[in-house]
Write an enzyme that holds these catalytic residues in place. Structure first.
Site, mmCIF file in Angstrom:
data_model
loop_
_atom_site.group_PDB
_atom_site.id
_atom_site.type_symbol
_atom_site.label_atom_id
_atom_site.label_comp_id
_atom_site.label_asym_id
_atom_site.label_seq_id
_atom_site.Cartn_x
_atom_site.Cartn_y
_atom_site.Cartn_z
ATOM 1 C CB THR A 46 -1.040 -0.053 1.159
ATOM 2 O OG1 THR A 46 -0.153 -0.291 2.664
ATOM 3 C CG2 THR A 46 -1.752 -1.246 1.496
ATOM 4 N NE ARG A 50 6.283 0.952 4.105
ATOM 5 C CZ ARG A 50 5.696 1.188 4.509
ATOM 6 N NH1 ARG A 50 5.519 0.535 6.023
ATOM 7 N NH2 ARG A 50 4.876 2.885 4.840
ATOM 8 C CB SER A 149 5.814 4.336 6.572
ATOM 9 O OG SER A 149 5.560 5.238 8.016
ATOM 10 C CB SER A 396 -2.552 2.817 9.874
ATOM 11 O OG SER A 396 -2.986 3.772 8.965
#
Length: 555
Positions: A46, A50, A149, A396
């Site tokens: 999304t 990573r 993130s 979130s």
């Protein structure tokens, strides 16, 4: 959360547990991913690709291949304007930027880097793309943010933002992912690359003052004058992330009473307190990661933190400490819809299917339309861009909203404006957001919400992701008839990648994790904690039944 809370949770991490940065950097440049191993391929979730260099999941080859794929995507889609690039403070971000520049310069892509050679939060990239593209019919810009993130210090991330300013849609990310993996499989044959020093001196590498452009425009989305006039005392913790150099120029420009409580940048993030499992995460919605700022709450009227790329927010109030992200989203929506007089009367509110039902109640009370979408901020992009969505938010702690005049601000999550909005709310309402949430519960009833994780094999995760609502056989949830079962989001009919089960007094949703061998259970009760725990327990049994039936020989 899943499992037992670590004894380190909320405490400083011992130096022996800090990431070995030299070893991490060595692995980034030396380890070669094996494209035949799924975990070592490029995989856009999304929020982009990573992984950790330690696991051969985020290494130089990944970035070279992905950047070349983006260059080809730009060419095929006639995206020939500037390419805005930002990085956060993770150790791998600097290395990945160097690799990306070698490819971008070789492909003659006009690349815009921070004018001071510093860090650039995600919302500043989105803002820069939209500002450049406004009113254009050609020469469109796009961008990349190098960030994992809030993930641990050993992780890296690489996400692509389209000319609409937001996270790339599924078609774009699938194409980029597939093309990048083809480059990996061919030992990077076809990847254009020049040496780093030549790349940095290339005419196509430009400088851009992201911070000045963004902060100068802020009063058009948040009432900065109201914050200053009320003298709201604000505490800000960038958590060692990309927002660290944004705040002081912003504070000076608007002369607000704000204090940056920690301006340290360290790739080990040694100043953080451990998350629930003893790991370091810059998760501004975790009470364990936010221990220090929570402890300062009496020093400020309101305080907030952002994660490492500043697209998430964590709001700390005197009245309630760290707010549950769902609670703050409900307050923000209630406030904005009643205090943005220039917004269209028919403007809708967007939320993800796993966000709190309290948002539904607030939106209904306001007489607004609710648009419920799958997890992923990309689903809010078109609505924010077109001005039909006033607000888009995720459980979130990611959200953005329109300018005060009802036009688009950013189409990616913006933790900076959500933090400043908490100060505006405090200034204009004379109460902090925690107090206002208590008022909402008195009017609309209580809510008890929690997300937990449960173990799942890769095969079980595939089963859950593909599960259809008409295959769900249970009739009751926590003693009540099940009213509906969803496998697609009501707001856009897109798959939610799991299932949501709704009864009168509560609901749960189950979705597989994209990075760990677990599935996520989101649950909410409108009664009490005991009822919430009953829903959670039954949810795990119901999902286990789905796994067992799907794996039976005759299934």
């Amino acid at each position: 959360m899943t499992g037992r809370i670590s004894p380190l949770a909320g405490k400083p991490v011992p130096s022996s547990m800090l990431v070995n940065v030299p070893r991490l950097m060595t692995d980034y440049f030396v380890r070669q991913p094996d494209p035949s191993v799924a975990s070592q391929r490029v995989a856009f979730g999304t929020s982009g690709h990573r992984g950790s260099a330690f696991d051969a999941a985020f290494n130089e080859a990944h970035i070279l291949a992905t950047t070349q794929a983006i260059c080809l995507y730009r060419r095929q889609n006639n995206i020939d304007g500037p390419h805005f690039v930002g990085i956060d403070t993770h150790a791998l971000s600097e290395a990945a930027l160097a690799s990306a520049l070698e490819v971008l310069a070789a492909n003659n892509v006009m690349t815009m880097l921070d004018s001071a050679g510093g860090y650039t939060p995600t919302p500043l990239i989105s803002h820069a793309i939209l500002t450049h593209n406004r009113g254009r019919s050609s020469g469109f810009a796009d961008g990349v943010v190098v960030t994992p993130s809030h993930n641990p210090p050993e992780d890296g991330g690489f996400k692509y933002n389209s000319p609409n300013g937001g996270p790339a849609d599924v078609d774009a990310t699938n194409w980029i992912e597939r093309t990048a993996n083809e480059f990996l499989a061919s030992a990077l044959k076809g990847v254009n690359r020049i040496p780093y020093e030549r790349a940095r001196k290339s005419d196509c590498i430009k400088r851009h003052d992201y911070i000045d452009a963004y902060t100068a425009d802020l009063n058009n989305v948040v009432d900065m004058q109201a914050i200053r006039a009320a003298g709201v005392r604000i505490g800000i913790d960038p958590l060692g992330g990309a927002g660290v150099h944004v705040w002081q120029p912003l504070i000076e420009r608007y002369r607000i009473d704000a204090t940056v409580v920690n301006d340290s940048v360290d790739p080990t993030f040694r100043f953080m307190t451990a998350d629930w499992d003893g790991k370091i995460r810059m998760d501004c919605s975790s009470p364990y990661a936010m221990t220090r700022l929570i402890g300062m709450r009496e020093n400020f009227d309101v305080a907030f933190a952002n994660d490492t790329d500043a697209d998430r927010h964590g709001i700390v109030t005197r009245s309630s400490g760290l707010m549950n992200p769902n609670h703050y989203l409900a307050v923000a929506i209630s406030y904005l819809c009643q205090n943005r007089s220039e917004w269209r009367g028919d403007i809708a509110v967007g939320k993800t299917v796993v966000s709190s039902g309290m948002i539904d109640r607030v939106v209904s009370k306001l007489g607004r339309k609710l648009v419920e979408v799958p997890v992923g901020f990309k689903w809010f992009v078109d609505g924010l861009l077109g001005g039909t969505l006033g607000f888009g938010g995720e459980e979130s702690a990611g959200a953005s909203f329109l300018r005060r005049d009802g036009t688009v601000w950013t189409t990616d999550k913006d933790g900076i404006i959500l933090g400043l909005l908490a100060a505006e709310i405090t200034a204009r309402m004379g109460r902090d957001p925690g107090e206002l949430y208590d008022r909402l519960t008195q009017e609309l009833g209580p809510s008890f919400y929690e997300r937990i994780d449960a173990p799942a094999t890769p095969q079980q995760k595939k089963i859950l992701k593909a599960h259809n609502h008409d295959q769900f056989e249970a009739k009751e949830l926590a003693g009540e008839p099940i009213e509906s079962v969803l496998s697609r989001a009501p707001g856009n009919n897109e798959p939610i990648g799991g299932v949501k089960v709704i009864a009168k007094s509560g609901w749960f949703a189950a979705r597989p994790s994209g990075t760990e061998d677990v599935y996520k259970i989101y649950a909410e009760s409108f009664r009490d904690l005991e009822h919430l725990h009953q829903i959670q327990n039954e949810a795990q049994h119901l999902i286990s039944d789905i796994f067992e039936k799907a794996q039976m020989p005759d299934s």
